[in-house]
Design an enzyme around this catalytic site. Structure first.
Site, PDB file in Angstrom:
ATOM      1  N   ASP A 234       0.842  -1.160   0.140  1.00 39.12           N
ATOM      2  CA  ASP A 234      -0.073  -0.008  -0.047  1.00 39.12           C
ATOM      3  C   ASP A 234       0.952   1.134  -0.041  1.00 39.12           C
ATOM      4  OD1 ASP A 234      -1.999   1.815  -0.033  1.00 39.12           O
ATOM      5  OD2 ASP A 234      -3.046   1.009   1.731  1.00 39.12           O
TER       6      ASP A 234
HETATM    7  C1  BGC Z   1      -4.766   3.347   0.248  1.00 37.29           C
HETATM    8  C2  BGC Z   1      -5.214   2.233  -0.948  1.00 37.29           C
HETATM    9  C3  BGC Z   1      -4.744   3.126  -2.251  1.00 37.29           C
HETATM   10  C4  BGC Z   1      -3.561   3.986  -2.107  1.00 37.29           C
HETATM   11  C5  BGC Z   1      -3.324   4.855  -3.373  1.00 37.29           C
HETATM   12  C6  BGC Z   1      -3.642   4.412   0.372  1.00 37.29           C
HETATM   13  O1  BGC Z   1      -4.031   5.226   1.240  1.00 37.29           O
HETATM   14  O2  BGC Z   1      -4.684   2.535   1.437  1.00 37.29           O
HETATM   15  O3  BGC Z   1      -6.423   1.629  -0.870  1.00 37.29           O
HETATM   16  O4  BGC Z   1      -4.963   2.400  -3.402  1.00 37.29           O
HETATM   17  O5  BGC Z   1      -3.534   4.941  -0.941  1.00 37.29           O
HETATM   18  O6  BGC Z   1      -4.177   5.902  -3.325  1.00 37.29           O
END
Ligand code: BGC
Length: 872
Positions: A234
């Site tokens: 993530d």
């Molecule tokens: C989230 C993800 C997301 C990523 C990119 C993170 O804060 O947990 O689900 O895909 O950011 O925006």
């Protein structure tokens, strides 16, 4: 090798032929992002960048704030409420077109973690508390998108079900609950649809970060499930250098690289990580590049992003949203609305006059357009053509934070258009040449994914946002500021708010909480006068930390900037106005709920109650008007202290840009509601399964409910929820009869199990055509060897039934429907000779109509590749 011959290879063939051509540096380059959304190109061998985007219910594109508009689809929980795989296929056609218009190779979704607490800030994004329903829907989504050559990224593996301290919390989960509940949606999706990528969770699971978790990544995902897709972290969630590569986290996201690159090469030189492990990750990256067509496109140039808003997409979104709406109560059949001549209809509530299309966080996006319940209701009433009247009163202000500036009061001094100009200096004192400048449409002045490379080196910079503010009214108006690093808000050159230091607070309205709590000030302003409003800020000071190749590292990220709120003075008594209007109306439609600020990624909610004085407003309105219909927009269950006072309750979730049209379709009977709850609504917060331990202590949360997640918990404790899992009513009524099974014994062999078909007859006993979601639950009849839930969903069938007609709903049951994880034997097990009931039911608490089947009993334990049938 020529491009064409490469294109014809399978992903595995391509990866095998390309890997030996790469240097160690090039392989390592593949294992980290280049920028916020893209991976690295290696033009020498024809590899171009892959571009990712959130996801999961729309395709935002490569700019987090104020980018190109995108289709905003119903959120995960709304989609799951349709229980409709065919609608998911239709939605996929929109997502594919949106990905193409924004050159997206990897769509960051679906989200399938199991909502555990009703307060989970991200519950709205997930499908369901039931792993079978979640997994099956996710598999369908993945299959639909990937057929178009676009990768999906199922997330977040595993147990990212609370936002509170999500970067630090350690989820302590028994092996059995991990298998039967928390990894189950991923397992179903991996086995049925092979997602080409997966995103790890931020949190720890049983002691190790999910991004470097041997058990999750290597033992389960690779070795047991045999999955060969790309596991990516993530965003900013690669917490280690060596362990993450060692256990198979293939891609550090986003870039520029922080954990890998030169650190990984050095770790290899020091003998801390073998080239073989780097090769394994690089091989999987190569396969993904090939699957999305970026393996042999050396000259590929990314075109600009486009907004493609098509009427056929609007129609699908509207249908999909309408079928996700769940009718929870409909006393005296007040719905569908019967609009009579001269009828006075009051539309009341904080969400009635505004467009609440989504929860907050990374799944949020700038929609192609917005719809507003009040407008859609007015239109529907006009169309009825009987001279009925619609009046509106908000009843209260719904905002959590001081709202963003209205487009009508701000003007960018450079372009003359609504918005701000945002300028950057490569120093900390706004001096010398501006190195970069942007024009922003809103007063969220975050600096995130649009910064040029020169500002993402880790060196600090300063920025200044400027707008001309022209208030509409004279009075004491509110200003607010939340800032990531030091920031000051100035009005006509005078500092009105000052945040002197770096912040990271869960109380911040800024995305990811990388900001201060909101500071507010009230200032007298005159209508029509022009004021210069300036935000002066400096990027945050990086937090120093000790570097280690093998240990956990402190989280680092690059978001900066600030958020400016502005609210003109409200002098009216909104509650009294609304109650007065309700008293003189024939019917009240209340649109209440939460929004992207109350319910959002990064912070969990503080209460299961509706915000501020909403409960009081509903109750006061219902007291003066017996025909009160409540429409609730949330992605999570809410408390309903006013339930007995109101005639009808409609759960409308967050439904994207078509939400208001879909809502009126249901209210006015153009669509017969058919959605059913994919989550339980507790009667009181304390009765929910996470109440044993949430949000944890000292960053540790013990999943004490074990396998009794969701409705399994309420069944086990014999507590009556407010509305059970699977519940939802319709304008039609249905009767179930004659549940039967195609064989009374489920047979096994070493190759696996046979299957049984279960069927039930469903009759529409009303005079309206409707759709019914028939659920099949399996329940052990003989005492199970290990404790098991009372019943578990193992199939469903959504049927269209005409008045008076009887149709047959069916589902297929096999070993998966009855197996459980034995944490002593470390395998899936079926109890030979056990008897099960299969219940065709309207919802999880419905006694339903029952049939029985027995499991064949082998003479000795019968092992197949995925499970064992025990002889005794
Ligand atoms: C989230 C993800 C997301 C990523 C990119 C993170 O804060 O947990 O689900 O895909 O950011 O925006």
């Amino acid at each position: 090798m020529g491009d064409a011959s490469m294109r014809n290879m399978s992903a595995a063939e391509y990866a095998a032929s390309m890997l030996p051509q790469l240097t160690l540096e090039e392989k390592v380059k593949l294992l980290a992002g280049a920028d916020m959304w893209r991976t690295n190109a290696i033009p020498r061998v024809g590899i171009s960048q892959m571009k990712c985007s959130d996801g999961p219910v729309g395709v935002r594109g490569g700019q987090f704030t104020d980018g190109v508009t995108a289709a905003s689809l119903p959120s995960g929980v709304s989609l799951a409420s349709t229980w409709d795989p065919e609608l998911i296929d239709e939605m996929s056609t929109i997502l594919i077109a949106e990905c193409r218009s924004k050159s997206i190779d990897v769509l960051l979704g679906p989200t399938v973690c199991i909502p555990r607490t009703p307060l989970g800030g991200r519950n709205f994004e997930a499908y369901s508390e039931d792993p079978f329903l979640s997994g099956k829907l996710a598999a369908r989504y993945i299959k639909g998108i990937q057929e178009a050559g676009i990768a999906t990224c199922i997330k977040h593996f595993a147990a990212n079900d609370q936002e509170h301290r999500r970067f630090f919390v350690d989820a302590q989960i028994s092996e059995r609950a991990l298998r039967e509940i928390h990894t189950q949606p991923f397992e179903i999706a991996v086995r049925e649809s092979n997602p080409w990528s997966l995103m790890t969770a931020y949190n720890k699971v049983n002691g190790s970060y999910a991004s470097a978790n041997k058990h999750l990544l290597r033992d389960i995902l690779r070795e047991e499930w045999g999955w060969d897709g790309v596991a990516m972290s993530d965003w900013f969630g690669t917490n280690t250098v060596v362990p993450s590569v060692e256990y198979g986290l293939d891609l550090e996201m986003p870039g520029p690289v922080k954990r890998r690159g030169k650190h990984l090469i050095e770790a290899h030189k020091q003998g801390l990580i073998s080239e073989a492990r780097i090769d394994e990750c690089a091989t999987r990256m190569l396969k993904l590049l090939h699957r999305v067509g970026k393996s042999s496109e050396p000259d590929w140039k990314e075109p600009g992003e486009k907004a493609v808003d098509l009427p056929e997409h609007r129609a699908i979104m509207r249908r999909c949203a309408a079928e996700g709406i769940v009718l929870l109560k409909n006393e005296k059949n007040v719905l569908p609305l019967d609009i009579r001549p001269a009828m006075r209809i009051a539309v009341i509530g904080p969400n009635a006059g505004r467009a609440v299309q989504s929860g907050g966080g990374s799944s949020d996006l700038l929609p192609h357009y917005r719809t507003i319940p009040l407008d859609a209701i007015k239109q529907a009433v006009d169309e009825a053509g009987v001279g009925a009247e619609v009046a509106h009163a908000p009843g209260m202000q719904g905002h959590r934070y001081i709202p963003l500036m209205s487009p009508t009061v701000m003007r960018n001094p450079v372009t003359g258009e609504s918005g701000w100009v945002l300028s950057f200096w490569a120093n900390m004192d706004h001096s010398g040449d501006i190195v970069y400048e942007e024009h922003r449409k809103s007063s969220i002045l975050v600096c995130y994914d649009t910064l040029p490379e020169s500002l993402t080196t880790g060196e600090r910079y300063s920025y200044r946002g400027r707008t001309i503010l022209t208030p509409k009214t004279t009075g004491k108006h509110w200003f607010s500021l939340s800032s990531c690093g030091p920031g000051r808000l100035l009005l006509d050159g005078k500092v009105i708010l000052d945040i002197p230091r770096r912040w990271w607070s869960p109380k911040s309205p800024l995305f990811m909480s990388y900001g201060s709590p909101e500071e507010r000030v009230q200032i007298h302003l005159e209508a029509g006068r022009q004021y210069e409003l300036t935000l002066d800020g400096i990027s945050r000071e990086p937090e120093p930390y000790e570097f280690s190749f093998t240990g956990d590292l402190l989280r680092e990220e690059i978001q900066d900037g600030g958020r400016v709120g502005f609210l003109e003075e409200e002098t009216r008594d909104l509650m009294s106005e609304a109650v007065d209007l309700a008293a003189k109306s024939d019917l009240v439609i209340m649109v209440v709920g939460k929004d992207r600020e109350w319910e959002s990624e990064t912070s969990d909610m503080v209460s299961m109650n509706l915000p501020k004085e909403t409960d009081l407003l509903i109750s006061n309105v219902a007291q003066v008007n017996q025909n009160t219909i409540v429409v609730n927009q949330t992605g999570s269950p809410i408390a309903m202290p006013w339930l007995s006072q109101v005639r009808a309750v409609v759960q409308a979730w967050y439904q994207g840009q078509e939400h208001a049209n879909a809502l009126t379709d249901v209210l006015f009977g153009r669509v017969n509601p058919c959605g059913k709850l994919p989550i339980t609504f507790p009667r009181v917060y304390e009765q929910n399964p996470s109440s044993l331990d949430y949000p944890g202590h000292n960053d540790r949360v013990v999943y004490g409910e074990g396998i009794f997640a969701g409705y399994r918990w309420w069944d086990r404790l014999q507590i009556e929820p407010l509305f059970p899992f699977g519940f939802g009513i319709s304008y039609s009524t249905f009767e179930y009869s004659n549940t039967r099974v195609s064989a009374t014994e489920l047979q096994f062999s070493e190759q696996g199990s046979e299957s049984i078909e279960v069927t039930v007859d469903v009759t529409n006993t009303s005079d309206v055509v409707g759709k019914e979601i028939v659920q099949f639950y399996v329940s052990p009849k003989t005492a199970p060897r290990l404790t098991r839930p009372k019943r578990e969903l193992k199939g469903w069938n959504k049927m269209l039934v005409r008045p008076g007609e009887t149709v047959t709903a069916s589902a297929i049951l096999d070993w998966v429907s009855i197996a459980y994880w034995d944490d002593k034997r470390h395998e899936w097990v079926v109890d030979g000779g056990a008897v099960f009931e299969v219940i065709a039911a309207r919802h999880s608490r419905d006694i339903g109509v029952v049939a029985e089947f027995q499991v064949g009993k082998p003479a000795a334990n019968l092992r197949s590749s995925r499970f064992t049938v025990l002889a005794d």
